[in-house]
Design an enzyme around this catalytic site. Structure first.
Site, mmCIF file in Angstrom:
data_model
loop_
_atom_site.group_PDB
_atom_site.id
_atom_site.type_symbol
_atom_site.label_atom_id
_atom_site.label_comp_id
_atom_site.label_asym_id
_atom_site.label_seq_id
_atom_site.Cartn_x
_atom_site.Cartn_y
_atom_site.Cartn_z
ATOM 1 C CG LEU A 33 7.143 23.988 -1.483
ATOM 2 C CD1 LEU A 33 7.878 25.323 -1.527
ATOM 3 C CD2 LEU A 33 8.128 22.844 -1.704
ATOM 4 C CB THR A 34 2.959 19.885 3.117
ATOM 5 O OG1 THR A 34 3.386 18.732 2.376
ATOM 6 C CG2 THR A 34 1.683 20.438 2.514
ATOM 7 C CD GLU A 82 -0.560 15.244 3.683
ATOM 8 O OE1 GLU A 82 0.151 14.570 4.472
ATOM 9 O OE2 GLU A 82 -0.420 16.452 3.502
ATOM 10 C CB THR A 132 0.456 2.841 -2.201
ATOM 11 O OG1 THR A 132 0.989 1.961 -1.220
ATOM 12 C CG2 THR A 132 -0.996 3.130 -1.829
ATOM 13 C CG ASP A 133 2.551 -2.167 -1.626
ATOM 14 O OD1 ASP A 133 2.325 -1.179 -0.895
ATOM 15 O OD2 ASP A 133 3.547 -2.892 -1.477
ATOM 16 C CD GLU A 134 0.718 1.346 2.975
ATOM 17 O OE1 GLU A 134 -0.174 1.544 3.822
ATOM 18 O OE2 GLU A 134 1.833 1.878 3.039
ATOM 19 C CE1 TYR A 158 -0.921 7.032 1.135
ATOM 20 C CE2 TYR A 158 -0.246 4.876 1.949
ATOM 21 C CZ TYR A 158 -0.176 5.873 0.991
ATOM 22 O OH TYR A 158 0.613 5.712 -0.109
ATOM 23 C CE LYS A 162 -1.995 7.180 -3.617
ATOM 24 N NZ LYS A 162 -1.614 8.326 -4.492
ATOM 25 N NE ARG A 222 4.424 -2.867 5.290
ATOM 26 C CZ ARG A 222 3.673 -3.622 6.080
ATOM 27 N NH1 ARG A 222 3.703 -4.952 5.938
ATOM 28 N NH2 ARG A 222 2.906 -3.092 6.998
#
Length: 354
Positions: A33-34, A82, A132-134, A158, A162, A222
């Site tokens: 619960l951030t 995150e 993620t695709d990133e 980020y 990941k 994207r």
């Protein structure tokens, strides 16, 4: 029973709601619960005994061990992360802690848990890691979309965090035999999206009469995936995905950020016109580009279709209309997450975060 991490966040909450709509199998929902984790997303499950909510940190090994021993889940679906690139640029440390240390803690707890199960339960257990695709970096305009074997080339704190968590998941499968599956999704959109990301930010700022910021020239491309389609894909991977495999989940909707903003503005012009009669696109402003901003992402989701029979149901036109409608109908939700009222409630309900 399954254990979901980050199940009060955007994608995790949609997954939890969709799962319990389609199945009676209970969910243990672990979320810290951030700022982006919101129990208001799960208000419809408040009195549902199939939903067991636990506030906690995925880096808390003792808590993870206790939940696994008590509830004996047949699968873990790991959403908790995150995920905002801008935040990672300004404060990368928390991304390393949550995305790398947190994933490591879950993998190690799962490995210990599996060692105590009988052969049948071990064979049926799955650890699904949502990525993620990133992690693949940036594509040139003419390049083929990311397939599962595309080299990693993360360009932000980020995406680097990941990528590290992906490598841990792969290694724990190869070294220890942990039955891991991994998925890489393209940009999600839909209900309950915290208004720091592009689509909800545009909707919320437009309605408030604020500028609609566009990084650089706005021609970053994207692939857009409606969140309900993403959740359905993960369910298919849990059902029939092969341990050790990676699956790319995309919406087959490549579009520039500029075109996204224009489409959202056009929908708002139709559904909630400005009082002065001016189009919402008049609020668009170009701002300095983000450092290391990837130019293009695109997902090749043919493996999901070929092996698991999944394709997205929503077109971008249908999905974005559903999304804009949802935000127009849930202005109290937006007001609460923006005002700090929700975090004040969390502190009152659970106490200050330790």
């Amino acid at each position: 029973m399954i254990l979901v991490t980050g199940g009060a966040g955007f994608i995790g909450a949609n997954f939890t709601l969709d799962w319990l709509h389609a199945s009676d199998e209970p969910i243990i929902n672990l979320d810290k619960l951030t700022y982006a984790g919101n129990l208001e997303n799960l208000a419809s499950l408040a009195n549902d005994p199939r939903h067991i909510f636990v506030r906690g940190d995925i880096c808390d090994r003792a808590l993870i061990d206790s939940l696994l021993a008590t509830h004996q889940p047949r699968a873990i679906v790991h959403f908790a992360a995150e995920s905002h690139v801008d935040r990672s640029i300004h404060g990368p440390g928390e991304f390393l802690r949550s995305n790398v240390e947190g994933t490591f803690t879950l993998l190690e707890a799962s490995r210990a848990y599996l060692s105590g199960l009988d052969e049948k339960a071990r064979a049926g257990f799955r650890f699904h890691h949502v990525s993620t695709d990133e992690v693949y970096g940036s594509l040139s305009p003419e390049a083929a979309p990311f397939a599962e074997g595309h080299p990693y080339a993360p360009n932000s704190p980020y995406s680097a965090s990941k990528a590290a968590s992906d490598h841990l998941a792969r290694a724990w499968h190869k070294t220890y035999g942990l039955p891991v599956t991994t998925s890489h999704c393209s940009n999600n959109y839909g209900p309950f999206h915290f208004p720091e990301k592009l689509i909800p930010l545009v909707i919320v700022n437009a309605l408030a009469g604020k500028p609609l910021p566009i990084y650089g020239d706005g021609l970053q491309v994207r692939d857009w995936l409606y969140v309900g389609d993403h959740c359905a894909a993960i369910c298919r991977i849990l059902e029939d995905g092969r341990p050790g495999e990676t699956y790319n989940i995309g919406g087959w909707n490549e579009m520039s950020n500029l075109e996204i903003v224009r489409q959202v503005c056009a929908l708002l012009d139709e559904l909630r016109p400005r009082a002065d009669g001016q189009p919402y696109r008049s609020q668009m402003v170009h701002v300095a580009d983000r450092p290391g901003h990837d130019r293009r992402y695109a997902i090749d989701a043919r493996k999901m279709e070929r092996e698991l029979g999944w394709r997205p149901k929503e077109t971008f036109a249908s999905g974005i209309r559903r999304t804009v409608h949802w935000y127009l109908e849930h202005e109290d939700w937006v007001k609460n997450v923006q005002s700090g009222a929700y975090q004040e409630w969390v502190t009152k309900q659970y106490g200050a975060e330790s």
